[in-house]
Scaffold this active site. Structure first.
Site, PDB file in Angstrom:
ATOM      1  N   SER A   1       0.829  -1.206   0.000  1.00 41.48           N
ATOM      2  CA  SER A   1       0.000   0.000   0.000  1.00 41.48           C
ATOM      3  C   SER A   1       0.863   1.256   0.000  1.00 41.48           C
ATOM      4  O   SER A   1       1.989   1.264   0.507  1.00 41.48           O
ATOM      5  CB  SER A   1      -0.915   0.031   1.219  1.00 41.48           C
ATOM      6  OG  SER A   1      -1.739  -1.112   1.259  1.00 41.48           O
TER       7      SER A   1
HETATM    8  N1  SAH Z   1      -0.602  -4.976   4.090  1.00 43.80           N
HETATM    9  C1  SAH Z   1       0.145  -5.254   2.877  1.00 43.80           C
HETATM   10  C2  SAH Z   1      -0.657  -4.846   1.651  1.00 43.80           C
HETATM   11  C3  SAH Z   1      -0.998  -6.043   0.908  1.00 43.80           C
HETATM   12  S1  SAH Z   1      -2.085  -5.922  -0.469  1.00 43.80           S
HETATM   13  C4  SAH Z   1       1.514  -4.643   2.894  1.00 43.80           C
HETATM   14  O1  SAH Z   1       1.843  -3.889   3.829  1.00 43.80           O
HETATM   15  O2  SAH Z   1       2.312  -4.927   1.991  1.00 43.80           O
HETATM   16  C5  SAH Z   1      -3.403  -6.946   0.101  1.00 43.80           C
HETATM   17  C6  SAH Z   1      -3.041  -8.362   0.462  1.00 43.80           C
HETATM   18  O3  SAH Z   1      -4.249  -8.983   0.942  1.00 43.80           O
HETATM   19  C7  SAH Z   1      -2.552  -9.216  -0.695  1.00 43.80           C
HETATM   20  O4  SAH Z   1      -1.301  -9.755  -0.373  1.00 43.80           O
HETATM   21  C8  SAH Z   1      -3.623 -10.294  -0.836  1.00 43.80           C
HETATM   22  O5  SAH Z   1      -3.121 -11.554  -1.226  1.00 43.80           O
HETATM   23  C9  SAH Z   1      -4.204 -10.332   0.575  1.00 43.80           C
HETATM   24  N2  SAH Z   1      -5.545 -10.901   0.702  1.00 43.80           N
HETATM   25  C10 SAH Z   1      -6.620 -10.715  -0.111  1.00 43.80           C
HETATM   26  N3  SAH Z   1      -7.677 -11.425   0.339  1.00 43.80           N
HETATM   27  C11 SAH Z   1      -7.271 -12.070   1.472  1.00 43.80           C
HETATM   28  C12 SAH Z   1      -7.898 -12.974   2.385  1.00 43.80           C
HETATM   29  N4  SAH Z   1      -9.154 -13.378   2.229  1.00 43.80           N
HETATM   30  N5  SAH Z   1      -7.175 -13.422   3.423  1.00 43.80           N
HETATM   31  C13 SAH Z   1      -5.879 -13.064   3.592  1.00 43.80           C
HETATM   32  N6  SAH Z   1      -5.225 -12.228   2.756  1.00 43.80           N
HETATM   33  C14 SAH Z   1      -5.902 -11.734   1.713  1.00 43.80           C
END
Ligand code: SAH
Length: 229
Positions: free
Chosen positions: A78
């Site tokens: 993000s």
């Molecule tokens: N917080 C992260 C941002 C990641 S983007 C950072 O600091 O880098 C969002 C993430 O959510 C992705 O890696 C995606 O695979 C995950 N995601 C989406 N749906 C999900 C679910 N149902 N359970 C766990 N993770 C999920």
């Protein structure tokens, strides 16, 4: 003194967190301040975490820009403003238990840990779960608990949580996440399936009902059910 292999890696990592990187982080913190982030605990945490080490080499020069970047498996780290906004919206105090859905690179989890929170984070993409675990260990964030799983189910064995942060856009509020919150708990979640999603902040009342506030608009990757191996 004996070092484990993990500790040796910490030393290598700190060697590549140079004064230049620290300077860029200070500038980023000032930018976030100018955009309205005022929680000193959040700003301090962002100043501490070496964001560039969470980046793929190809993008490392962009690590301190206020932009989102690819982290593999079609996912993104993000934008710093988004990380700061969600972290501030949690209104968390040190020692609280926070559940994160979407570990991704592990950067948001590290920021929450620097805020003094006990972090539990779930990722549905196995390669990202493994990569972020290694990265967090190498930076010394062994206290952050991560798991490979579907965030729609929450993490019942560690519930209840004081705070929940979802870092992927959900079509609706997953009931398990509300159920696993303590009374007085706050859930920060981008909601919607349009290109832009509204940041929703839910507060769980003592009687189990919830109060909803709507914040700013953001653009997240979708929160999807199930796991990807
Ligand atoms: N917080 C992260 C941002 C990641 S983007 C950072 O600091 O880098 C969002 C993430 O959510 C992705 O890696 C995606 O695979 C995950 N995601 C989406 N749906 C999900 C679910 N149902 N359970 C766990 N993770 C999920």
């Amino acid at each position: 003194m004996k070092f484990s292999s993990g500790q040796r890696f910490v030393i290598q990592m700190s060697a590549i967190d140079t004064y230049r990187h620290k300077g860029m982080r200070s500038q980023l913190v000032e930018l976030l301040r100018s955009k309205g982030i005022s929680d000193e605990r959040v700003l301090h945490a962002i100043e501490q975490v070496p964001r560039h080490v969470f980046f793929d080499k190809a993008f490392i020069e962009h690590a301190y820009e206020d932009k989102a970047f690819q982290i593999g498996s079609g996912q993104t780290i993000s934008q710093p403003y988004t990380v700061a906004y969600q972290s501030q919206a949690l209104q968390a105090t040190p020692g609280m238990k926070v559940l994160e859905i979407g570990t991704g690179s592990g950067y948001q989890a590290a920021v929450l840990a620097e805020m003094g929170l006990k972090v539990f984070s779930i990722e549905r993409h196995r390669p990202l779960y493994e990569k972020s675990r290694k990265m967090l260990d190498s930076l010394g964030y062994r206290q952050i608990k991560t798991t490979f799983g579907d965030g729609y189910a929450g993490w019942p064995v560690f519930a209840p949580f004081d705070r929940v942060i979802v870092t992927a856009a959900a079509p609706e509020i997953p009931p398990a996440l509300v159920e696993q919150m303590k009374p007085g708990g706050r859930l920060v979640i981008p909601l919607g399936q349009e290109e832009d999603q509204v940041m929703v902040i839910l507060t769980r009342q003592a009687d189990g009902s919830v109060v909803r506030e709507d914040g700013e608009l953001f653009r997240f990757v979708p929160m999807l059910p199930g796991k990807v191996f």
